[in-house]
Enzyme design. Sequence first.
Site, PDB file in Angstrom:
ATOM      1  N   MET A 260      20.537  10.278  21.589  1.00 16.08           N
ATOM      2  CA  MET A 260      20.526  10.781  20.210  1.00 16.08           C
ATOM      3  C   MET A 260      20.986   9.660  19.301  1.00 16.08           C
ATOM      4  SD  MET A 260      20.004  13.214  18.024  1.00 16.08           S
ATOM      5  CE  MET A 260      20.294  13.010  16.263  1.00 16.08           C
ATOM      6  N   GLU A 261      20.242   9.480  18.222  1.00 10.23           N
ATOM      7  CA  GLU A 261      20.356   8.276  17.396  1.00 10.23           C
ATOM      8  C   GLU A 261      21.483   8.274  16.380  1.00 10.23           C
ATOM      9  OE1 GLU A 261      17.737  10.497  17.388  1.00 10.23           O
ATOM     10  OE2 GLU A 261      17.133  10.981  15.348  1.00 10.23           O
ATOM     11  N   ASN A 262      22.539   9.069  16.550  1.00  8.03           N
ATOM     12  CA  ASN A 262      23.607   9.143  15.545  1.00  8.03           C
ATOM     13  C   ASN A 262      23.932   7.759  14.970  1.00  8.03           C
ATOM     14  OD1 ASN A 262      24.133  11.917  16.596  1.00  8.03           O
ATOM     15  ND2 ASN A 262      24.898  10.745  18.337  1.00  8.03           N
ATOM     16  N   GLU A 293      16.206   4.293  20.016  1.00  7.97           N
ATOM     17  CA  GLU A 293      17.329   4.768  19.195  1.00  7.97           C
ATOM     18  C   GLU A 293      17.659   3.767  18.093  1.00  7.97           C
ATOM     19  OE1 GLU A 293      17.950   7.822  19.742  1.00  7.97           O
ATOM     20  OE2 GLU A 293      16.805   7.781  21.615  1.00  7.97           O
ATOM     21  N   HIS A 296      15.397   4.291  15.221  1.00 12.01           N
ATOM     22  CA  HIS A 296      15.811   5.466  14.443  1.00 12.01           C
ATOM     23  C   HIS A 296      16.844   5.135  13.369  1.00 12.01           C
ATOM     24  CE1 HIS A 296      13.880   8.980  16.025  1.00 12.01           C
ATOM     25  NE2 HIS A 296      14.363   8.876  17.243  1.00 12.01           N
ATOM     26  N   GLU A 315      10.166  10.644  15.313  1.00  4.71           N
ATOM     27  CA  GLU A 315       9.940  10.422  16.744  1.00  4.71           C
ATOM     28  C   GLU A 315       8.723   9.557  17.050  1.00  4.71           C
ATOM     29  OE1 GLU A 315      12.265  10.763  18.489  1.00  4.71           O
ATOM     30  OE2 GLU A 315      13.462  12.175  17.331  1.00  4.71           O
TER      31      GLU A 315
HETATM   32 ZN   LIG Z   1      13.971   9.838  19.029  1.00 10.23          ZN
END
Ligand SMILES: [Zn+2]
Length: 817
Positions: A260-262, A293, A296, A315
């Site tokens: 997850m790209e936080n 990621e 992102h 995405e």
């Molecule tokens: Zn992604």
Amino acid sequence: MGTSYRSLQHVEARTRFDLLQVISYDVTLDLASDEATFGSLTRILFDSQGGETFLDLKPAGVNSLRLNGTELDHDTLQAGRVPLSTVAGRNEVVVDAVMAFRNDGEGLHQHVDPADGRRYVYGMSFMDAAPSIFACFDQPDLKAPYTFHVTAPADWTVIGNAPGAQVEAGVWEFEPTPPLSTYFVTLVAGPYHLIHDEHDGIPLGLSARQSIARDLDADADELLTMTKACFDEYHRLFGTRYPFGNYHQAFVPEFNAGAMENPGCVTFRDPLVFSSRVTRGMRIQRATTVAHEMAHQWFGNITTPKWWDDLWLNESFAEYMGNRVTADVTEYGDAWTHAAYARRQWGLVADQAPSTHPVAGNGAVDARAALQDFDGISYAKGSSVLKQLNARLGDEVFFAGVIDHFDSHWFGNATMSDLFGAWERAGAQHLADFTDSWLRTAGPDTIVLDRDAGTIRRTPPPGNPADRSHTFGVTTISASGWETSPVTVVGEETPYRTEAPAVVLDAYEDTWAATLLDPATVQSLKTLLPTVSDARVRAGAWNGLRSSFHQVAVAPSDVLDLVEAAMPHEDNDDAVNYTLPWAIASGVELGPDPAAGAARIHRTMLSRAGSAPAGSTLQLAAFQSAVATAADESRLREWLAGGLPEGLELDLDLRWALLVRLAVLGSSDPDELDRALASEPTARSRVEHSRAMASLPTAEAKEWAWRRFTGDEDVANYELEAAGRGMWRAGQEKVTEPFAQRYLDALPDLPLTHAGWVLGTAVKAFFPSTCLDPALVASARQLAGSGTLDPTVHRNLLDLVDSLERRIAVREAFDPR
Ligand SMILES: [Zn+2]
């Protein structure tokens, strides 16, 4: 779970966006008070036009709810929402709540490491879980800066989106972040093992649980080297620097997605810290995830889709850029070949399923429905379409538009039409045609060579007859070699004549279509495929075979023949890794004699493991396939005792692969599996133990798995999924048969037991995939039509039934019993 929350509707998000502007969040979390819950005190400043709205909150309990200094009635909190009567101008809401730690990979997930008893937590706000960490206006286009204050046990490290420091024992203060969407606010906290580095002014970090610290150390160089190279390339391509300060990559336990790209603190599933030997393909998969990621941080974090119907802007771009940048600047120059094996069929199968949707404008009416669109269409098909668009526009126009887009919506939100406007300003033309053909219509065309008619035939997907043209390479293969030349397919029939015995369409993936193998090619490839030294062409041939099989146009026996012919010469471990599990599920399980089919695959792959260089990852991949098809208990026991071929080592993964196979054959028992877990009680072991237990061919074992599905036994997400995957095994139909109807009966109430991401996982993992019974298909369709199913359950069930029907059709077409 048990509480049902209302999912945010698109129309509600628009109304709230028009009413509010969020100024700031101040969040204080107390992670030290107890091990079931944590304190969450949130102060939100926001401006309002004045009027009624609501706050999102999913607590275990509420101490205080104050709006502009006045305490609100706690009973107004319903289904995760607190109604607010705002005044025009500045407002302040303060929520003092108690939140529950979760074990399903969302909210603040808590994991106690079985290896050493240490406790770890991490935050996953995506996609509507932020309100189970802190009170918020949970939608992507109400961005605001966050300031976090965290109290944690004294031996913990706390990492957030912004740089932070421990100001006294167990007390952590963080800098305010740039404006963030709720869905990528995170926190990683626990006695994590940390590695620090720096590149081009950006502080870098890596972390993982203490029990896998040595494994992270072993791979830190590889991870940091690729991270640095990717930063340089993204800075070059995007023309704007990474703006979120630190870049920390946290490997965390029981994470549902790949990562997850936080911003500032990306979370990865920690099986990506390799504790056993893995194939090269697994390393490429990890590299593309790292690069994905990082992409992102621009596509998603700097400029965020206004609503989930544009999630492809996140995405599809991250997938395309991740593959491209991995191939261009890391040691994995063959990342596109990997993608051909690992991702192409994921996208094509999704695009042919009942739930197919356009890449753009998926029509997501609420956040929960949108979660199901994080599928092979939004990733693999979207990436393929962007690759085409890049080929049309060229890098100069493509990136000029992208840079304009980031500049115009810096730390803001945008839509598809904003991006296409930016491309037009950069000089792109005729984008409307492209959009209509590839982004706005669902389903792939099917393209196949008709030798007798001398044409390449294009068939649009039923119900979505877009008039697409395709330009791609046709590779002709004969005994004297192979060559690729371009062809453009327009309309339904394009003249094409060839004498070549084998023809592979679109091996280099220049277009998006289900390109099948014609029947003569399937037969010819049995001698010619081993002669092709270009890995992309071989990957294209396997994709053609898989697409043909999916459309019930290839017999299981042909699959086995091709494996037997090609694998002795195959040198790419991805080809083995991704083809063999499919070949077993198709060629072996649907063939007339599964035991004989498994024996053929076993002989072929054991022999390839023997002929591959000792210690190579190819040897490892081939041996894994041999284990998965082994039938000889004494052989498996010999390997389990350490008598492995030279070059292989009995590490944790291989030990459990052997135990799972023994379990499937009925040659193990719960005592042996429990002893194996006790002797090496790691998180990984616990998952594989679940898989093995559920794989035993006894009614007790299936009941053991079933209790996890129904929630009578509450287990974390990875163990739940492994139990489901283990439960349905070809050849165990007598034991599993009663569970097919029980599965359908359990579906209406399943959302009371599982929620969010894990709900979809449970529906898929426990589906009776080995029950090739048309009566089950009929009952499932009747249930789907009854209107009693949650949308997530409904959508997954219809797709699963579609794939089961295709398997039944193969059985009936090629082996009518
Ligand atoms: Zn992604």
